[in-house]
Motif scaffolding. Structure first.
Motif, PDB file in Angstrom:
ATOM      1  N   ARG A   1       0.827  -1.212   0.000  1.00  0.00           N
ATOM      2  CA  ARG A   1       0.000   0.000   0.000  1.00  0.00           C
ATOM      3  C   ARG A   1       0.861   1.263   0.000  1.00  0.00           C
ATOM      4  O   ARG A   1       0.594   2.217  -0.743  1.00  0.00           O
ATOM      5  CB  ARG A   1      -0.927   0.005   1.214  1.00  0.00           C
ATOM      6  CG  ARG A   1      -2.055  -1.018   1.144  1.00  0.00           C
ATOM      7  CD  ARG A   1      -3.029  -0.839   2.310  1.00  0.00           C
ATOM      8  NE  ARG A   1      -4.082  -1.828   2.271  1.00  0.00           N
ATOM      9  CZ  ARG A   1      -5.178  -1.744   1.519  1.00  0.00           C
ATOM     10  NH1 ARG A   1      -5.336  -0.688   0.727  1.00  0.00           N
ATOM     11  NH2 ARG A   1      -6.096  -2.680   1.554  1.00  0.00           N
TER      12      ARG A   1
ATOM     13  N   SER B   1       2.581   1.791  -3.373  1.00  0.00           N
ATOM     14  CA  SER B   1       1.631   2.218  -4.392  1.00  0.00           C
ATOM     15  C   SER B   1       1.295   3.698  -4.246  1.00  0.00           C
ATOM     16  O   SER B   1       1.212   4.432  -5.244  1.00  0.00           O
ATOM     17  CB  SER B   1       0.348   1.384  -4.299  1.00  0.00           C
ATOM     18  OG  SER B   1      -0.593   1.800  -5.267  1.00  0.00           O
ATOM     19  N   ASP B   2       1.103   4.161  -3.012  1.00  0.00           N
ATOM     20  CA  ASP B   2       0.789   5.573  -2.784  1.00  0.00           C
ATOM     21  C   ASP B   2       1.945   6.475  -3.216  1.00  0.00           C
ATOM     22  O   ASP B   2       1.730   7.536  -3.811  1.00  0.00           O
ATOM     23  CB  ASP B   2       0.470   5.810  -1.303  1.00  0.00           C
ATOM     24  CG  ASP B   2      -0.932   5.348  -0.931  1.00  0.00           C
ATOM     25  OD1 ASP B   2      -1.767   5.216  -1.845  1.00  0.00           O
ATOM     26  OD2 ASP B   2      -1.190   5.133   0.267  1.00  0.00           O
TER      27      ASP B   2
END
Length: 273
Positions: free
Chosen positions: A164, A167-168
């Motif tokens: 996560r 990806s951010d």
């Protein structure tokens, strides 16, 4: 914020400016100030260029994050600023700065709002990227002493947290690069930069900061007690990212509302677009 009083040949400037990052290393300062009319009311907003001899620096930077920026206060008392060292913010917002007559390169045709706000978000993303790299390196060999033991790297929840966060970070970099690249290509071709693109760049910039903070929060919470120690790179990235996120350029709701106004066809007027 400073006050400018019109005088013959220019303006008289007085005021205090906080959060002046890097001011100890600069020979000149660009300062924003309000022009005060005869009735004592604001009539214009300008940016003025002031040499180091005309201002003093007050050491007030004692903060929890971004400590290395030394963003101290600048103080000016009744200093004359000639007219040739003044820019009208309205002209800059219209991409019609007078300097374009002499400086015809594409960089000088980019919106100040995009360049300035992107320069605020980029260090936040950089700090979080560094924190992410440190997290992966430090946690790869960690062995849990509780929760059933075992290697931290084998924990599926830790694996999801890394995915996560990565990806951010990637989403932020890709969006911001795309927007600035498209603007630069338009400026290089001598074409107008549409407001839709300027608003999109502002939207993605402020969301980029938000994503970066969410990423480092996720890593910080899963790094365990050692991340609380001063000097730990994860702790430092967490502090710096949060400190950068409170800059006026990172007012998420206000920036997103401007994008929404533009999408609905409403007029948007703001110096940071």
């Amino acid at each position: 914020m400073g006050r400018l009083t019109p005088v013959e040949g220019g303006y008289e400037l007085s005021g205090r400016w906080s959060f002046s990052s890097g001011c100890e290393h600069a020979g000149w300062a660009l300062l924003g100030a309000i022009v005060v009319g005869a009735q004592g009311r604001p009539v214009d907003f300008l940016t003025v260029l002031v040499p180091r001899r005309d201002y003093r620096i007050e050491d007030v930077w004692d903060v929890v994050g971004l400590r290395g920026t030394a963003s101290n206060d600048i103080l000016v008392e009744s200093v004359f600023v000639p007219a040739h060292r003044v820019l009208r913010n309205y002209e800059q917002a219209q991409l019609k700065g007078p300097g374009q007559q002499a400086n015809r390169g594409p960089l000088h045709r980019l919106p100040f709002g995009t360049v300035f706000t992107s320069a605020i978000t980029a260090p936040v993303v950089g700090a979080v990227s560094g924190g992410y790299a440190s997290y992966v390196s430090l946690m790869k060999e960690r062995v849990r002493l509780s929760l059933g033991g075992g290697r931290f790297a084998e924990d599926p929840f830790a694996q999801v947290a890394i995915a996560r966060a990565a990806s951010d970070i990637d989403a932020t970099v890709l969006q911001m690069d795309r927007n600035v690249r498209e603007m630069y290509e338009l400026a290089s071709a001598g074409r107008d930069i549409p407001m839709e693109l300027r608003l999109r760049a502002r939207r993605d910039q402020v969301r980029g900061t938000e994503r970066a903070v969410e990423a480092i929060d996720l890593l910080f919470k899963t790094a365990g007690g050692n991340s609380l120690r001063r000097g730990n790179p994860i702790e430092r990235a967490w502090r710096d990212a949060h400190a950068g996120s409170v800059h006026v350029a990172n007012d998420v709701e206000r920036a997103l509302a401007m994008y929404g106004r533009g999408a609905f066809g409403l007029t948007v007027e703001d110096n940071l677009v």
